[in-house]
Design an enzyme around this catalytic site. Structure first.
Site, mmCIF file in Angstrom:
data_model
loop_
_atom_site.group_PDB
_atom_site.id
_atom_site.type_symbol
_atom_site.label_atom_id
_atom_site.label_comp_id
_atom_site.label_asym_id
_atom_site.label_seq_id
_atom_site.Cartn_x
_atom_site.Cartn_y
_atom_site.Cartn_z
ATOM 1 N N THR A 1 0.843 -1.209 0.000
ATOM 2 C CA THR A 1 0.000 0.000 0.000
ATOM 3 C C THR A 1 0.873 1.252 0.000
ATOM 4 O O THR A 1 0.675 2.160 -0.814
ATOM 5 C CB THR A 1 -0.922 -0.008 1.247
ATOM 6 N N ASN B 1 -5.169 -9.323 -8.046
ATOM 7 C CA ASN B 1 -5.249 -10.071 -6.792
ATOM 8 C C ASN B 1 -6.529 -10.884 -6.655
ATOM 9 O O ASN B 1 -6.567 -11.863 -5.934
ATOM 10 C CB ASN B 1 -5.108 -9.122 -5.592
ATOM 11 N N SER C 1 5.419 -6.208 -2.111
ATOM 12 C CA SER C 1 5.045 -6.371 -0.701
ATOM 13 C C SER C 1 5.665 -7.651 -0.141
ATOM 14 O O SER C 1 5.674 -8.682 -0.817
ATOM 15 C CB SER C 1 3.517 -6.449 -0.586
ATOM 16 N N GLY C 2 6.140 -7.586 1.109
ATOM 17 C CA GLY C 2 6.811 -8.741 1.708
ATOM 18 C C GLY C 2 5.903 -9.916 2.045
ATOM 19 O O GLY C 2 6.232 -11.067 1.796
ATOM 20 N N HIS C 3 4.710 -9.601 2.597
ATOM 21 C CA HIS C 3 3.931 -10.704 3.182
ATOM 22 C C HIS C 3 3.230 -11.589 2.160
ATOM 23 O O HIS C 3 2.610 -12.584 2.528
ATOM 24 C CB HIS C 3 2.956 -10.178 4.244
ATOM 25 N N THR D 1 13.549 5.576 10.684
ATOM 26 C CA THR D 1 14.485 4.482 10.991
ATOM 27 C C THR D 1 14.031 3.212 10.268
ATOM 28 O O THR D 1 12.859 2.844 10.323
ATOM 29 C CB THR D 1 14.567 4.250 12.506
ATOM 30 N N CYS E 1 -9.042 -7.611 1.700
ATOM 31 C CA CYS E 1 -9.384 -6.297 2.222
ATOM 32 C C CYS E 1 -10.871 -6.016 2.067
ATOM 33 O O CYS E 1 -11.435 -5.264 2.832
ATOM 34 C CB CYS E 1 -8.598 -5.220 1.488
HETATM 35 N N1 PLP Z 1 -1.658 -4.404 -4.215
HETATM 36 C C1 PLP Z 1 -2.173 -5.619 -4.421
HETATM 37 C C2 PLP Z 1 -2.378 -6.107 -5.820
HETATM 38 C C3 PLP Z 1 -2.512 -6.436 -3.343
HETATM 39 O O1 PLP Z 1 -3.031 -7.641 -3.552
HETATM 40 C C4 PLP Z 1 -2.309 -5.929 -2.024
HETATM 41 C C5 PLP Z 1 -2.721 -6.735 -0.848
HETATM 42 O O2 PLP Z 1 -3.602 -7.569 -0.914
HETATM 43 C C6 PLP Z 1 -1.739 -4.667 -1.864
HETATM 44 C C7 PLP Z 1 -1.429 -3.921 -2.983
HETATM 45 C C8 PLP Z 1 -1.467 -4.095 -0.505
HETATM 46 O O3 PLP Z 1 -0.291 -4.644 0.006
HETATM 47 P P1 PLP Z 1 0.048 -4.550 1.591
HETATM 48 O O4 PLP Z 1 -0.912 -5.473 2.269
HETATM 49 O O5 PLP Z 1 1.468 -4.989 1.708
HETATM 50 O O6 PLP Z 1 -0.140 -3.127 1.980
#
Ligand code: PLP
Length: 384
Positions: free
Chosen positions: A72, A151, A199-201, A237, A325
């Site tokens: 994000t 996604n 994104s890491g997760h 930091t 989300c």
């Molecule tokens: N962009 C896409 C295509 C995603 O699927 C997601 C999370 O589901 C994000 C951005 C947001 O990433 P983060 O959860 O690391 O903020």
């Protein structure tokens, strides 16, 4: 009860090697990278090594990588930094109807600030047309932002074609590669992008860390101020354990990409075929071939996605309807609606996203678990 985790597009567990790497920087090497002493210098070294790994994996230079708090923030930094820096040149932004809210809502917020926004439509597979992107460019266009892979439905966009068009017309091009990273090749030069979010997760690193690629020489400016970290592009930091973890996760993803891609594609195809053969009135959402290797989105007519999720959860299967989300809200996914899927049918979408831990046994079990659930829910459904 055996647990099956089919929600890797929502998040992934931290890989044991990544956790081990991260732990060192939570405990032993806990210094602040800005400190002069050896603990600080070691922490700085970890950040720079991770930067090198991220850059190397996407064909970038080290200095072009900025660490962030996740996908994000990377999207916000990319989009706002680009449009604020180019405001004198123009005020027109182009995006697509199927973007993640991190992109779509940032663009809509900028529209309220006086920027002009064009939202490109998609076809029935959720695919953006490069011709539509070309036609939408005007003299005042300063940025195009289109995601690499979706996604919710897994469709892979024609990014290098759109990037080629943007480059020829002198327009900056950003892609959100949060879902594609680690699953298909991501190279900033092949994709012809100026900005790219990670994104890491989603790739077996922890939550709360990400990266943004900013091509050297483009007009972009920061809008957060403080210390001089990240060459003043993202002060604060550094999250050293998270950054070290991201570097390790990307290294592992690059190492295993070819093998995992083939393995997951096989499991994906088996899952789709198995469900379509066993259950009537089901359709695949998204492109049949231009899709992420781990991604399945099936639309079951006459059922609510939420009720399928609850029934599956009781059987030990973790899945999702729409994006993580937006689940919990009852409005159907903006992505499915943009693809022309009617409101009442879009409600029956089930997203199954596979990952490292999944086996053929998981897929077989799922194919056997699903038919009685669907039969029971359809028998109770007022939609039938
Ligand atoms: N962009 C896409 C295509 C995603 O699927 C997601 C999370 O589901 C994000 C951005 C947001 O990433 P983060 O959860 O690391 O903020």
């Amino acid at each position: 009860m055996r647990k099956i985790y089919f929600d890797h597009s929502a998040t992934t567990p931290v890989h044991p090697d990544v956790a081990e790497e991260m732990f060192r920087y939570l405990t032993d090497i806990f210094g602040n990278p800005s400190s002069i002493h050896s603990l600080g210098r070691e922490a700085k070294k970890a950040v720079e090594e991770a930067r090198y790994k991220v850059a190397e994996s996407i064909g970038a230079r080290k200095e072009e990588i900025v660490f962030t708090s996740g996908g994000t923030e990377s999207d916000h930094l990319a989009i706002k930094g680009a449009v604020y820096a180019n405001r004198k040149k123009g005020n027109h932004i182009i995006t697509s109807a199927v973007e993640h809210h991190a992109v779509l809502d940032t663009c809509k917020a900028l529209e309220k600030e006086g920027f002009e926004l064009t939202v490109l439509p998609v076809d029935g597979y959720g695919m953006v047309s490069p011709q539509d992107a070309a036609k939408a460019i005007k003299d005042n266009t300063i940025l195009i932002t289109v995601m690499h892979a979706n996604n919710e439905v897994g469709t892979i966009q024609p990014i290098s074609e759109i990037g080629g068009i943007a480059g020829e017309r002198g327009v900056l091009f950003h892609t959100d590669a949060v879902q594609s990273m680690g699953k298909i090749p991501v190279n900033v030069n092949d994709l012809k992008v100026d900005l790219l979010s990670v994104s890491g997760h989603k790739i077996y690193a922890p939550k709360g860390v990400g990266a943004l690629y900013i091509r050297r020489g483009i007009r972009w400016r920061p809008f957060n101020f403080g210390g001089g970290q990240e060459r003043k592009r993202r002060p604060g930091t550094e999250n050293v354990p998270g950054i070290a973890a991201l570097g390790k996760a990307i290294e592992l993803a690059a190492r295993d990409l070819g093998e995992e891609n083939a393995r997951l594609t096989f499991l994906r195809e088996k899952l789709i075929k198995g469900i379509l053969e066993k259950i009537d009135h089901v359709r695949l959402a998204g492109h049949p071939t231009m899709r992420l290797p781990n991604h399945v989105n099936l639309i079951f007519e006459f059922i609510e996605g939420e009720s399928m999720l609850l029934s599956l959860d009781m059987q030990g299967v973790a899945a999702s309807s729409g994006s993580a989300c937006t689940s919990g809200s009852l409005s159907p996914s903006h992505v499915l609606l943009a693809m022309g899927i009617p409101h009442e049918i879009a409600h029956g979408s089930l997203r199954l996203t596979l990952g490292r831990s999944n086996t053929e046994e998981d897929v077989d079990e799922f194919i056997n678990t699903m038919p009685p659930i669907v039969e029971r829910l359809r028998a109770m459904s007022p939609l039938c």
